[in-house]
Design an enzyme around this catalytic site. Structure first.
Site, mmCIF file in Angstrom:
data_model
loop_
_atom_site.group_PDB
_atom_site.id
_atom_site.type_symbol
_atom_site.label_atom_id
_atom_site.label_comp_id
_atom_site.label_asym_id
_atom_site.label_seq_id
_atom_site.Cartn_x
_atom_site.Cartn_y
_atom_site.Cartn_z
ATOM 1 N N GLY A 1 0.776 -1.225 0.000
ATOM 2 C CA GLY A 1 0.000 0.000 0.000
ATOM 3 C C GLY A 1 0.810 1.278 0.000
ATOM 4 O O GLY A 1 1.800 1.425 -0.722
ATOM 5 N N SER B 1 -5.719 10.580 9.595
ATOM 6 C CA SER B 1 -6.872 10.282 8.739
ATOM 7 C C SER B 1 -7.977 11.273 9.032
ATOM 8 O O SER B 1 -8.104 11.779 10.156
ATOM 9 C CB SER B 1 -7.380 8.865 9.015
ATOM 10 O OG SER B 1 -8.662 8.665 8.435
ATOM 11 N N TYR C 1 -10.680 3.941 16.361
ATOM 12 C CA TYR C 1 -9.852 4.389 15.239
ATOM 13 C C TYR C 1 -9.735 5.912 15.257
ATOM 14 O O TYR C 1 -8.644 6.474 15.104
ATOM 15 C CB TYR C 1 -10.462 3.926 13.920
ATOM 16 C CG TYR C 1 -9.680 4.357 12.696
ATOM 17 C CD1 TYR C 1 -8.424 3.836 12.428
ATOM 18 C CD2 TYR C 1 -10.221 5.288 11.796
ATOM 19 C CE1 TYR C 1 -7.711 4.230 11.300
ATOM 20 C CE2 TYR C 1 -9.520 5.677 10.668
ATOM 21 C CZ TYR C 1 -8.257 5.148 10.420
ATOM 22 O OH TYR C 1 -7.551 5.546 9.302
#
Length: 306
Positions: A32, A155, A181
């Site tokens: 990735g 993120s 998360y």
């Protein structure tokens, strides 16, 4: 200065940049975004140290990145174990006097409830605490590499949660994978803010990165139903389309190498630019200090300013 956007790729960002003589460390570089970042930095002349959870995967990644004129090696690092983090840091410092670029790319997302070897909630322990300890152990090498940079992969998912200050490891709080998360990704941004405050005077700058939505192994813990639900939310919210891996990795490569960032740090970036779209709680300098203190307590080691 070039104009970049969501579709900008790593090759566009790195064009014209010479990293010869630099040492770059990229965590989680077996696939990735990490593998793409290692490929691009090595192609620009950097000696790349990539990390993998075992030697076999590390060897595969080295083979994928290697090519004429490229210098790359792999070290074993398991961010779910503080002992492994310390062992890797010692190995790296024994081999390299200086580190010019540290890309904290590795991470997990939306995992079932789990704990690291040291008892931390899996996502907070892997995404934040492992990298917090690693970065601090490498500070002497980063200072010797100054001007140096630390890039922390965060993120947009950080908006799902602030830090659970009274229960970061979900010991009494009901566990939800996206809340956990979100907390870990908020921690990545706050860590960036405080790290930059501490190290900027010593020539080390820090950047948090939102890469966008990319199909990588990061989503391996999601069921088909969870994946469909997430895609539905993205569509309804009119969020940007899924990115390719080269476009997804572009912002972290930009943060690591862009000349225009030389005199600024502690910022949140996306689409190869500085962004102010992150949540208010992820910008608070007092929270950044508070998280630093909490993280020192959890890893059992203090890292003074001097």
């Amino acid at each position: 200065m070039p104009t970049y956007g969501p579709e900008t790729t790593t090759d566009e960002v790195i064009a014209g940049i010479d990293l010869a003589g630099r040492t770059a460390v990229v965590t989680g570089a077996t696939s990735g975004l990490g593998l793409e970042t290692a490929r691009v930095l090595a192609g620009a002349g950097a000696h790349v140290v990539l990390t993998a959870r075992d030697e076999a995967k590390g060897a595969e990644a080295v083979a994928a990145v290697a090519g004429p004129g490229r210098s790359v090696e792999a070290g074993v690092l398991d961010l779910t174990s503080l002992a492994s983090v310390r062992a890797f840091a010692a190995w790296l410092l024994d081999r390299h006097e200086r580190v010019d670029l540290l890309v904290n790319n590795a991470g997990v997302m939306a995992t079932p409830m789990g704990r690291t070897a040291d008892g931390f909630e899996l996502q907070f322990g892997t995404n934040h605490l492992g990298h917090f300890l690693l970065t601090n152990l490498l500070v002497p090498a980063l200072v010797r590499g100054a001007p140096a940079r630390v890039v922390n992969l965060s993120s947009g998912g950080h908006v799902a949660s602030d830090i659970l200050w009274d229960d970061p490891n979900f010991e009494t709080t009901e566990y939800h994978p996206w809340k956990a998360y979100g907390q870990s990704k908020t921690a990545n941004v706050l860590f960036t803010v405080e790290l930059d405050r501490r190290l900027a005077p010593r020539g080390v700058r820090s950047y948090a990165v939102h890469p966008g939505m990319i199909r990588t192994n990061l989503g391996r813990y999601m069921s088909r139903e969870q994946g469909a639900s997430l895609q539905s939310k993205v569509t309804r919210a009119d969020m940007p389309a899924m990115k390719s891996v080269p476009a997804g990795a572009a912002t972290q490569v930009w943060a690591a190498t862009a000349p225009e960032l030389a005199d600024q740090g502690g910022v949140y970036t996306e689409d190869c630019g500085i962004s102010t779209k992150h949540a208010v709680w992820a910008r608070d300098p007092e929270s950044a200090v508070r998280l630093w203190t909490l993280s020192e307590e959890l890893v059992g080691e203090k890292f003074p300013l001097d």
